[in-house]
Design an enzyme around this catalytic site. Sequence first.
Site, PDB file in Angstrom:
ATOM      1  N   PHE A 182      44.786  32.799  45.748  1.00 44.16           N
ATOM      2  CA  PHE A 182      44.613  32.869  47.196  1.00 44.16           C
ATOM      3  C   PHE A 182      43.155  33.126  47.543  1.00 44.16           C
ATOM      4  CE2 PHE A 182      45.292  37.262  45.987  1.00 44.16           C
ATOM      5  CZ  PHE A 182      44.458  37.997  46.818  1.00 44.16           C
ATOM      6  N   CYS A 183      42.819  32.787  48.792  1.00 47.34           N
ATOM      7  CA  CYS A 183      41.476  33.001  49.332  1.00 47.34           C
ATOM      8  C   CYS A 183      41.606  33.080  50.842  1.00 47.34           C
ATOM      9  CB  CYS A 183      40.520  31.882  48.887  1.00 47.34           C
ATOM     10  SG  CYS A 183      41.070  30.227  49.378  1.00 47.34           S
ATOM     11  N   THR A 184      40.511  32.995  51.555  1.00 50.90           N
ATOM     12  CA  THR A 184      40.557  33.195  53.010  1.00 50.90           C
ATOM     13  C   THR A 184      41.389  32.131  53.714  1.00 50.90           C
ATOM     14  OG1 THR A 184      38.354  34.168  52.901  1.00 50.90           O
ATOM     15  CG2 THR A 184      39.161  33.554  55.078  1.00 50.90           C
ATOM     16  N   ILE A 211      44.866  33.383  53.192  1.00 52.90           N
ATOM     17  CA  ILE A 211      45.235  34.669  53.797  1.00 52.90           C
ATOM     18  C   ILE A 211      45.490  34.523  55.292  1.00 52.90           C
ATOM     19  CG2 ILE A 211      44.435  37.020  54.280  1.00 52.90           C
ATOM     20  CD1 ILE A 211      42.667  36.737  51.734  1.00 52.90           C
TER      21      ILE A 211
END
Length: 244
Positions: A182-184, A211
């Site tokens: 996951f990331c932004t 996210i």
Amino acid sequence: MNAVLNVSGYKFAQLDDPRGLRETLLPVARDLGLKGTVLLAHEGINLFLAGDPAAVDALLGLLRRQPGLGDLEAKRSWSSSQPFRKLLVKVKPEIIRMNHPAIAPQNGRAPAVDARTVRRWLDQGHDDEGRPVVTLDTRNAFEVDHGSFEGAIDWRLGKFSDFPAALQAHRAELEGKAVVSFCTGGIRCEKAALVMREAGLEHVWQLEGGILKYFEETGGAHFRGNCFVFDEREALGPDLAPSA
């Protein structure tokens, strides 16, 4: 009053003439009074823009009329003031730098898992086949320090191009597990998932929409803290409002 529309989005797609597209977009975005950053490369587009809602939607409409970008999605949030200082439209070798030429998401994505499924997996502690679930944060260390999933793996990356080497050093700890990168907003975890697949890890997914989409669809369950964003808002809470 939150009258400024903020959008972020990316799309891996084969863009034959990113410089020509820049020449099309820049004057239109400027005339619409938008601020933020648009990155273009042969592998696709990455954007963060803010402005009057009608102006933002007008530019998104223009982008979606370009070959390969018809299904470009943009996550939306609101602010009371303009969070960007200027408008930049740049052509880059990559829309997110990894320095790993074999990874080409525009030619095929890694499997993705939606936010509600990730929440369910985290609620139950395993995926639908019974494998233990781990979340892998692909962001830089200073971003992770603002907030992350409970128990997320954090390799203290200084920059995203450090990810392939970090994977080689830590690959064994991911074996036999369901790994959700996951990331932004999704762009980094998409490349990260492909690198992990290339390294022979079979049960790897990217968190669809990152996210910010997870906040939107689940309210931030299992996430602690806030999500760093690269504008003057600094970080957003699970309600997608500035945390400060």
